[in-house]
Design a protein around this motif. Sequence first.
Motif, mmCIF file in Angstrom:
data_model
loop_
_atom_site.group_PDB
_atom_site.id
_atom_site.type_symbol
_atom_site.label_atom_id
_atom_site.label_comp_id
_atom_site.label_asym_id
_atom_site.label_seq_id
_atom_site.Cartn_x
_atom_site.Cartn_y
_atom_site.Cartn_z
ATOM 1 N N GLN A 53 -26.918 -28.234 -35.591
ATOM 2 C CA GLN A 53 -27.032 -27.293 -36.502
ATOM 3 C C GLN A 53 -26.671 -27.581 -37.874
ATOM 4 O O GLN A 53 -25.787 -28.297 -38.197
ATOM 5 C CB GLN A 53 -26.380 -26.014 -36.016
ATOM 6 C CG GLN A 53 -26.919 -25.323 -34.621
ATOM 7 C CD GLN A 53 -26.130 -24.362 -34.048
ATOM 8 O OE1 GLN A 53 -25.062 -23.791 -34.857
ATOM 9 N NE2 GLN A 53 -26.412 -23.660 -32.946
ATOM 10 N N PRO A 54 -27.174 -26.840 -38.789
ATOM 11 C CA PRO A 54 -27.007 -27.264 -40.234
ATOM 12 C C PRO A 54 -25.283 -27.056 -40.607
ATOM 13 O O PRO A 54 -24.941 -27.844 -41.506
ATOM 14 C CB PRO A 54 -27.906 -26.060 -41.177
ATOM 15 C CG PRO A 54 -28.834 -25.792 -40.063
ATOM 16 C CD PRO A 54 -28.141 -25.748 -38.944
ATOM 17 N N GLN A 55 -24.895 -25.885 -40.165
ATOM 18 C CA GLN A 55 -23.459 -25.708 -40.475
ATOM 19 C C GLN A 55 -22.316 -26.781 -39.525
ATOM 20 O O GLN A 55 -21.273 -27.015 -39.711
ATOM 21 C CB GLN A 55 -22.835 -24.241 -39.879
ATOM 22 C CG GLN A 55 -22.962 -24.049 -38.372
ATOM 23 C CD GLN A 55 -24.424 -23.519 -38.225
ATOM 24 O OE1 GLN A 55 -25.243 -23.622 -39.020
ATOM 25 N NE2 GLN A 55 -24.357 -22.657 -36.931
ATOM 26 N N TYR A 56 -22.837 -27.433 -38.698
ATOM 27 C CA TYR A 56 -22.128 -28.446 -37.895
ATOM 28 C C TYR A 56 -22.745 -29.908 -38.124
ATOM 29 O O TYR A 56 -22.162 -30.709 -37.569
ATOM 30 C CB TYR A 56 -22.162 -27.978 -36.422
ATOM 31 C CG TYR A 56 -21.619 -26.822 -35.987
ATOM 32 C CD1 TYR A 56 -20.685 -26.110 -36.582
ATOM 33 C CD2 TYR A 56 -22.050 -25.966 -34.793
ATOM 34 C CE1 TYR A 56 -19.853 -25.081 -36.604
ATOM 35 C CE2 TYR A 56 -21.421 -24.854 -34.368
ATOM 36 C CZ TYR A 56 -20.516 -24.389 -35.288
ATOM 37 O OH TYR A 56 -19.993 -23.205 -34.847
ATOM 38 N N VAL A 64 -16.401 -28.952 -33.875
ATOM 39 C CA VAL A 64 -17.638 -28.219 -33.400
ATOM 40 C C VAL A 64 -16.927 -27.386 -32.081
ATOM 41 O O VAL A 64 -17.390 -26.325 -31.788
ATOM 42 C CB VAL A 64 -18.791 -28.873 -33.075
ATOM 43 C CG1 VAL A 64 -19.810 -28.123 -32.459
ATOM 44 C CG2 VAL A 64 -19.197 -29.599 -34.558
ATOM 45 N N TRP A 65 -16.212 -28.108 -31.311
ATOM 46 C CA TRP A 65 -16.008 -27.639 -29.943
ATOM 47 C C TRP A 65 -14.904 -26.473 -30.168
ATOM 48 O O TRP A 65 -14.827 -25.550 -29.705
ATOM 49 C CB TRP A 65 -15.368 -28.746 -29.440
ATOM 50 C CG TRP A 65 -14.844 -28.457 -27.832
ATOM 51 C CD1 TRP A 65 -15.602 -28.120 -26.836
ATOM 52 C CD2 TRP A 65 -13.474 -28.111 -27.642
ATOM 53 N NE1 TRP A 65 -14.830 -28.020 -25.557
ATOM 54 C CE2 TRP A 65 -13.398 -27.589 -26.165
ATOM 55 C CE3 TRP A 65 -12.234 -27.956 -28.354
ATOM 56 C CZ2 TRP A 65 -12.112 -27.176 -25.508
ATOM 57 C CZ3 TRP A 65 -10.987 -27.576 -27.741
ATOM 58 C CH2 TRP A 65 -11.203 -27.263 -26.222
ATOM 59 N N ALA A 66 -13.975 -26.767 -31.334
ATOM 60 C CA ALA A 66 -13.104 -25.808 -31.621
ATOM 61 C C ALA A 66 -13.659 -24.410 -32.026
ATOM 62 O O ALA A 66 -13.260 -23.210 -31.931
ATOM 63 C CB ALA A 66 -11.791 -26.340 -32.463
ATOM 64 N N ARG A 96 -22.691 -36.590 -44.745
ATOM 65 C CA ARG A 96 -23.508 -37.161 -45.841
ATOM 66 C C ARG A 96 -23.075 -38.020 -46.868
ATOM 67 O O ARG A 96 -22.084 -37.577 -47.498
ATOM 68 C CB ARG A 96 -24.151 -36.013 -46.532
ATOM 69 C CG ARG A 96 -25.052 -35.340 -45.700
ATOM 70 C CD ARG A 96 -25.939 -34.077 -46.419
ATOM 71 N NE ARG A 96 -26.804 -33.394 -45.575
ATOM 72 C CZ ARG A 96 -27.522 -32.320 -45.981
ATOM 73 N NH1 ARG A 96 -27.581 -31.946 -47.125
ATOM 74 N NH2 ARG A 96 -28.278 -31.612 -45.081
ATOM 75 N N LEU A 97 -23.088 -39.263 -46.954
ATOM 76 C CA LEU A 97 -22.467 -40.219 -47.824
ATOM 77 C C LEU A 97 -23.614 -40.939 -48.518
ATOM 78 O O LEU A 97 -24.748 -41.016 -48.255
ATOM 79 C CB LEU A 97 -21.688 -41.516 -46.863
ATOM 80 C CG LEU A 97 -20.584 -40.801 -45.859
ATOM 81 C CD1 LEU A 97 -20.215 -42.383 -45.196
ATOM 82 C CD2 LEU A 97 -19.530 -40.277 -46.751
ATOM 83 N N ALA A 98 -23.204 -41.170 -49.759
ATOM 84 C CA ALA A 98 -24.101 -41.790 -50.849
ATOM 85 C C ALA A 98 -24.413 -43.105 -50.185
ATOM 86 O O ALA A 98 -23.438 -44.062 -50.024
ATOM 87 C CB ALA A 98 -23.312 -41.839 -52.166
ATOM 88 N N ALA A 99 -25.544 -43.535 -50.309
ATOM 89 C CA ALA A 99 -26.121 -44.817 -49.909
ATOM 90 C C ALA A 99 -26.185 -45.718 -51.073
ATOM 91 O O ALA A 99 -27.154 -45.760 -51.892
ATOM 92 C CB ALA A 99 -27.422 -44.991 -49.231
ATOM 93 N N HIS A 100 -25.153 -46.590 -51.434
ATOM 94 C CA HIS A 100 -25.141 -47.335 -52.608
ATOM 95 C C HIS A 100 -26.073 -48.592 -52.407
ATOM 96 O O HIS A 100 -25.694 -49.472 -51.395
ATOM 97 C CB HIS A 100 -23.834 -47.583 -53.081
ATOM 98 C CG HIS A 100 -23.074 -46.516 -53.518
ATOM 99 N ND1 HIS A 100 -23.250 -45.733 -54.711
ATOM 100 C CD2 HIS A 100 -22.095 -45.823 -52.713
ATOM 101 C CE1 HIS A 100 -22.470 -44.700 -54.693
ATOM 102 N NE2 HIS A 100 -21.642 -44.912 -53.599
#
Length: 332
Positions: A53-56, A64-66, A96-100
């Motif tokens: 899901q977008p928020q997870y 997420v489990w908590a 989301r990490l920047a792919a250099h």
Amino acid sequence: MNTTAACRLTGRSRATHYRRRNPPAPRERAPRPTPPSALSPAERAEVLAVLNQPQYADLPPAQVWARELDEGRYWCSERTMYRILAAAGQSGERRRLAAHPAKKVPQLVASAPCQVLTWDISKLKGPDKGVWYHLYVIIDIYSRYICGWTVERAESAERAEELIRETIERNGIVPETVHADRGTSMTSKKVSQLLIDLGVARSHSRPKVSNDNPFSEANFKTIKYCGEYPESFNSLTEVRDWCESFIACYNHEKTAQRHRHAHAVRRPLRPRRTAPRDARRRPGRRLRQAPRTLRPQDPRTPETARGHLDKQADRSASPRRRDHSTGIERTT
């Protein structure tokens, strides 16, 4: 010798011996039964949809489990969430990490003389503490030829601009690129405006990179590691005379030697001659200097030798008297 005695002597168990001689046939493992609490494929797909899901999407399964448990929804255990993500190939970094992209090191390539010039300034020690002379050197990276140089009392952008202009006018060829580091004289307005007026591309070292000007640095090391390089210079005239003689030798003698070695025909090496292993066939050792002639001794008969020993015994047995004024012992 029977097996029992042999096992007793070697300290090996007879059961181990017979088991190694007649190993049991390998048995196939029965498939693990599915536990009754396992999730069905539909339930696993539902848990995976919750994790995506977008928020997870950028949260680890533990969070997420908590959060789902705080909202009153229990899907499965935390470890089962990790298994479901691993089966779906999503067990890596979820944020989301920047792919250099891979950065390519810039290079300056010269295929002919006077295409790319590089220059730098180095300090030469003066006669007193805190006194330095500044050596300006311009090098053609294709031939390693020193096109221009000067020695001044201080670093100056005006003198650097004059040296570059004089070097280009003397060579009669405008280079395509001039490379330097990011010093104050290299990035000064006067030098930059001169290169812009001549249509020369400017190139500088990358920030915080110390090896982007290797030709100038190698040339300065060649100068300062020379065997004739003095510990210090007494005057500006002395340092200019020394640099003039060194650069003349570097340009006309060392450069010619490099070209001769680069274009020389490599000949096959001759096999090395090895000495025979037999010690009796080895040649005798050579002396570094002629042997000295020993002084011949007088031949002594037994009677002469006996008399000589008697004289030594009498001399050792005779009392000695010390002269207190001189401290010398004398035989009486």
